[in-house]
Design a protein around this motif. Structure first.
Motif, mmCIF file in Angstrom:
data_model
loop_
_atom_site.group_PDB
_atom_site.id
_atom_site.type_symbol
_atom_site.label_atom_id
_atom_site.label_comp_id
_atom_site.label_asym_id
_atom_site.label_seq_id
_atom_site.Cartn_x
_atom_site.Cartn_y
_atom_site.Cartn_z
ATOM 1 N N HIS A 118 10.220 0.383 3.268
ATOM 2 C CA HIS A 118 9.288 0.188 4.603
ATOM 3 C C HIS A 118 8.805 1.004 5.612
ATOM 4 C CE1 HIS A 118 8.975 -3.648 2.545
ATOM 5 N NE2 HIS A 118 10.464 -3.708 2.545
ATOM 6 N N LYS A 119 7.411 1.324 5.748
ATOM 7 C CA LYS A 119 7.028 2.153 6.694
ATOM 8 C C LYS A 119 6.139 1.510 7.745
ATOM 9 C CE LYS A 119 8.602 6.185 4.942
ATOM 10 N NZ LYS A 119 9.381 6.869 5.794
ATOM 11 N N SER A 137 4.697 7.918 -4.948
ATOM 12 C CA SER A 137 3.477 8.467 -4.207
ATOM 13 C C SER A 137 3.511 10.084 -4.478
ATOM 14 C CB SER A 137 3.499 8.431 -2.759
ATOM 15 O OG SER A 137 3.413 6.914 -2.454
ATOM 16 N N ASP A 144 -0.337 -1.624 7.396
ATOM 17 C CA ASP A 144 -1.728 -0.859 7.189
ATOM 18 C C ASP A 144 -2.607 -1.724 8.122
ATOM 19 O OD1 ASP A 144 -2.588 -2.810 5.697
ATOM 20 O OD2 ASP A 144 -3.400 -1.383 4.109
ATOM 21 N N THR A 158 -1.183 8.214 7.854
ATOM 22 C CA THR A 158 -1.902 7.165 8.738
ATOM 23 C C THR A 158 -1.376 7.607 10.144
ATOM 24 O OG1 THR A 158 -0.026 5.846 8.381
ATOM 25 C CG2 THR A 158 -1.950 5.397 7.034
ATOM 26 N N LEU A 161 3.220 -1.074 4.340
ATOM 27 C CA LEU A 161 3.097 0.270 3.947
ATOM 28 C C LEU A 161 4.420 0.752 3.333
ATOM 29 C CD1 LEU A 161 1.159 2.079 6.833
ATOM 30 C CD2 LEU A 161 0.309 2.038 4.122
ATOM 31 N N HIS A 206 2.401 4.468 1.011
ATOM 32 C CA HIS A 206 2.481 5.221 1.967
ATOM 33 C C HIS A 206 2.085 6.754 1.634
ATOM 34 C CE1 HIS A 206 4.296 7.602 5.284
ATOM 35 N NE2 HIS A 206 3.549 6.790 5.886
ATOM 36 N N ARG A 248 0.821 -1.057 0.162
ATOM 37 C CA ARG A 248 -0.046 -0.057 -0.166
ATOM 38 C C ARG A 248 1.068 1.288 -0.015
ATOM 39 N NH1 ARG A 248 -2.787 4.233 0.669
ATOM 40 N NH2 ARG A 248 -4.910 4.263 1.589
#
Length: 134
Positions: free
Chosen positions: A98-99, A119, A102, A133, A108, A60, A58
């Motif tokens: 990587h964050k 993004s 979700d 988020t 994310l 970010h 997904r």
């Protein structure tokens, strides 16, 4: 991002159905986009522990219009967003930052295409809006 390793992923993923790849957790730093689900979600083929696996990512920091909705106007925008993201990243090598995960367990991450934040590019083209988020 190491191009020489990325070349191996490209050749290994050719001709495979992405749905046949096992799913594993987010530790890869680069991979090949094998499917665009919608304007903010993609499947990436990555090498994990000497195996080629599928990672659902997904993007970010963005929210794209939905493609599965009864709202015709939103669906049209969602399909445009998906088409643009597809033309940008499908079958291309991307860097993965990587964050976290979700609420649905998807990775994310910020994706980078040739050093450019995917993004941010979607927001610039007005095909997604900023979304942070908590």
């Amino acid at each position: 991002m190491r191009c020489c390793r990325g070349a191996r992923i490209s050749s290994l993923a050719d001709g495979l159905d992405p749905r046949d790849l096992p799913v594993l957790g987010p530790t890869a730093r680069w991979g090949r986009v094998v499917r665009v689900v919608d304007g903010d979600t993609v499947w990436v083929a990555v090498r994990e522990r000497m195996r080629l696996v599928r990672l659902t990512v997904r993007l970010h920091g963005i929210d794209a219009p939905e493609t599965r909705t009864r709202d015709a106007a939103e669906k049209k925008l969602g399909l445009q967003s998906k088409a643009e993201l597809s033309s940008m990243v499908l079958d291309r090598l991307v860097g993965i930052e990587h964050k976290g995960l979700d609420k649905y367990g998807r990775c994310l991450a910020v994706l980078y295409l040739e050093g450019v934040d995917v993004s941010a590019r979607m927001i610039e083209r007005k095909l997604a809006r900023p979304y942070l988020t908590k």
